[in-house]
Enzyme design. Structure first.
Site, short mmCIF file in Angstrom:
data_model
loop_
_atom_site.label_atom_id
_atom_site.label_comp_id
_atom_site.label_asym_id
_atom_site.label_seq_id
_atom_site.Cartn_x
_atom_site.Cartn_y
_atom_site.Cartn_z
N ASP A 147 -8.98 -5.45 -5.64
CA ASP A 147 -8.59 -4.41 -4.69
C ASP A 147 -9.38 -3.15 -5.03
OD1 ASP A 147 -7.40 -2.49 -3.13
OD2 ASP A 147 -5.33 -3.09 -3.59
N HIS A 153 -7.30 -5.86 -0.99
CA HIS A 153 -6.14 -4.99 -0.84
C HIS A 153 -4.99 -5.70 -0.14
CE1 HIS A 153 -3.91 -1.32 -0.70
NE2 HIS A 153 -3.94 -1.22 0.60
N SER A 176 0.85 -1.18 0.00
CA SER A 176 0.00 0.00 0.00
C SER A 176 0.89 1.25 0.00
CB SER A 176 -0.96 -0.03 1.18
OG SER A 176 -2.01 0.88 1.01
#
Length: 609
Positions: free
Chosen positions: A331, A362, A214
């Protein structure tokens, strides 16, 4: 230069280390992978220390170059045997804590399109976490026993790093570059945030790999765009490669999945854990208020120079490091286009790159054996053939994430665009077929954000969406690539949200349903941005406009017996702004089509008109 290992401590290692009888050989490589070395597993024999690396910027306005807080975890043998080892480096704005996901200070999504948003509440100050000398323990157990040094740093304006958060702008690339320069003997490190004694990375081989997930996966890409020497390989997992693509979509204000009302200024508050009260106030004024809030534009969602500077596709030509991109097709926080767009650009530039994609949500890194082969090849120089392997590794729907299927490329080389066209049926379900209508027919939907997309897709009868489905599939269909929608539409107001879902029907409502069972992919756009992403033009009520845009990339096998459904609606409750219900969108079906990237180029349908 200070070595951060006192004579007393060094003597203690000499007296107690179990590997002093003979020199330790590092690495131990088997089947192309660095193996765990028993003598490196005991954390009691790891050296941990921290320092501050000087950057080339002064964000907090104190007249001094900002320094980044860095922590190091390395084997004792880097001192007792003078070993020089490659580095696995992870940087993050999260290490010292965040404000948490309190939506009370998010922007209110209940906003009219084109209007200035209502004011939001101020976010609370972050109570900084963490103790010296350890910033984070992530990745240490995976890589140190295999013969790597593990380094962490806090991003600008977070933790004990100086400066201000800029969320995607130049300093987020220059800060890790400074750390890599220091690891390679070019930068300046010090024992203290101000002044202090110089520190050398004498234990570094000068070869660095980066990884993270991320935001922590965005920073490796940011560092790589600088072309910094010594950064040999990066493995970004679910990286945010463009903050416009994170908070906007084709001119539309669109929120990341699960964070309705978030925008870039809120992310700033979420991570701003660094600095004293005076520095924080300076950063809030000059970075958050004067740059972010003044330029993010929640009224129109248009693209501008502010967003351009936070799009790594515009800097990708600087990447020299090998890149293993990793992401998920489902995601909906950092949508899959973030990695696909960078992967395609790297291929064009001749950068050594491969793609790992799974079917989850995610996050989710590649199998550690895959990462190991990459790090072992590029950091230790092992000729394990990783650069000659398949370009695309995709986890199939029923497989574990650790068991991807190899493909020669993404999209699948045999994928061809197949056009399907809607046949009317509103307010119930219409049909999709492979031949267009021969006469003009229109259907109308009425916007109402109160209904989530999942409910609209399952509804048998509703005026709040238009939905069209193929006949049942007589064989499984493998979609690989980016679907594209073309619509001719009219609106009864100057502005409207436009949302498109591709779904698999019938909807699976069972408790054991999987993330791949229902939603195939999605897309959003602002009809006001048909001519330009930088300038919205109000719609003339009743006038028809042609608009086309990509849905999110996908690679999915739709099961035999399912139907592929195209759903068109206006406000997407979980992603878009929520204007007052009642806007009418009219679709000209004769001039509407969906392009599907089908492996083999044929849709096997049970029946066809």
């Amino acid at each position: 230069m200070k070595r951060l290992c006192s004579p007393v401590l060094a003597l203690l290692f000499l007296a107690t280390s179990p590997v002093q009888a003979s020199d330790l050989q590092i690495p131990v490589i088997k089947d192309g992978e660095a193996q765990i070395i028993k003598e490196l597993e005991d954390s009691d024999y790891w050296i941990r220390h921290d320092l501050w690396v000087e950057t080339e910027f002064d964000l907090d306005g104190d007249g001094k170059l900002d320094r980044m807080h860095v922590s190091v975890t390395r084997p004792t043998q880097t001192d007792t045997q003078s070993l020089k080892l490659p580095v696995i480096y992870n940087s993050s704005p999260y290490f010292a804590g965040t404000t948490g996901a309190d939506e009370s200070y998010f922007w209110d999504a209940r906003q009219e399109l084109g209007a200035e948003p209502p004011k939001r509440s101020a976010a609370p100050a972050i109570e900084r976490e963490g103790t010296r000398p350890i910033i984070s323990k992530r990745h240490v157990k995976d890589w140190l026993p295999r013969g790597f040094v593990v380094v962490h740093s806090s991003a600008p304006g977070t933790g004990l790093s100086q400066g201000c958060p800029t969320v995607g702008d130049d300093p987020e690339a220059l800060a890790p570059k400074a750390v890599i320069d220091w690891l390679c003997g070019r930068g300046k490190g010090f024992t203290e945030p101000f002044g202090g004694e110089p520190v050398e990375a004498y234990w570094s081989s000068g070869k660095v790999g980066m990884t993270g997930t991320s935001y922590n996966g965005t920073i490796p890409l940011a560092a790589a765009t600088t072309g910094v020497e010594g950064l040999e390989v990066i493995i970004p997992v679910a990286p945010n490669t463009s903050y416009y693509h994170y908070y906007r979509s084709n001119g539309l204000v669109r929120h990341p999945g699960g964070y309705l009302g978030e925008d870039i200024d809120i992310l700033y508050d979420f991570i701003h854990s660094g600095g004293d009260e005076e520095i924080r106030a300076y950063c809030d004024c000059h970075i958050r208020d004067e740059q972010m809030m003044a330029n993010q534009d929640r009224a129109t969602g248009d693209y501008n120079d502010f967003w351009y500077s936070r799009d790594y596709l515009n800097r990708v030509d600087g990447v020299k490091a090998a890149v293993l991109m990793a992401h998920a097709f489902n995601d909906w926080n950092v949508v899959p286009e973030h990695s696909i767009r960078i992967y395609e650009a790297l291929k064009k530039n001749g950068v050594e790159t491969q793609l790992f994609m799974h079917q989850g949500g995610h996050g989710g890194p590649p199998p550690i054996s895959m990462m190991n082969r990459w790090f072992t090849h590029y950091l230790y120089g092992e000729d394990n053939g990783v650069e000659k392997g398949s370009k695309s590794w995709i986890v199939r729907e029923k497989d574990e994430r650790t068991k991807p299927t190899e493909y020669p490329e993404y999209p699948h080389p045999e994928a061809k665009d197949v056009m399907v066209y809607p046949v009317p049926g509103a307010p119930q379900r219409g049909r999709l077929r492979t031949s267009p209508l021969t006469e003009p027919i229109t259907e109308t939907l009425i916007d109402n954000f109160s209904f989530p997309g999942e409910a609209l897709a399952q509804a048998e009868y509703t005026e709040h969406r238009l939905i069209y489905a193929t006949p049942e599939l007589s064989e499984p269909v493998h979609l690989s690539g980016t679907p594209r929608i073309k619509l001719r539409l009219a609106c009864d107001r100057p502005a409207a949200n436009l949302s498109v879902w591709l779904v698999s029907l019938p909807w699976n409502t069972k408790k054991n349903s999987k993330i791949t069972d229902n939603i195939i992919t999605r897309g959003w756009a602002d009809p006001q941005n048909i001519e330009s992403m930088r300038e919205s033009k109000p719609l003339v009520p009743g006038q028809f406009y042609d608009i086309e845009f990509d849905l999110q990339p996908d690679d999915q096998v739709i099961a035999k017996g399912q139907q592929i459904g195209l759903m068109v609606f206006s406000s997407d409750r979980d992603y878009t702004l929520h204007p007052t219900p009642g806007t009418k969108l009219t679709i000209d079906l004769q001039h509407t089509q969906l392009s599907l990237p089908v492996v083999g180029g044929t849709l096997p349908l049970e029946s066809q008109d």
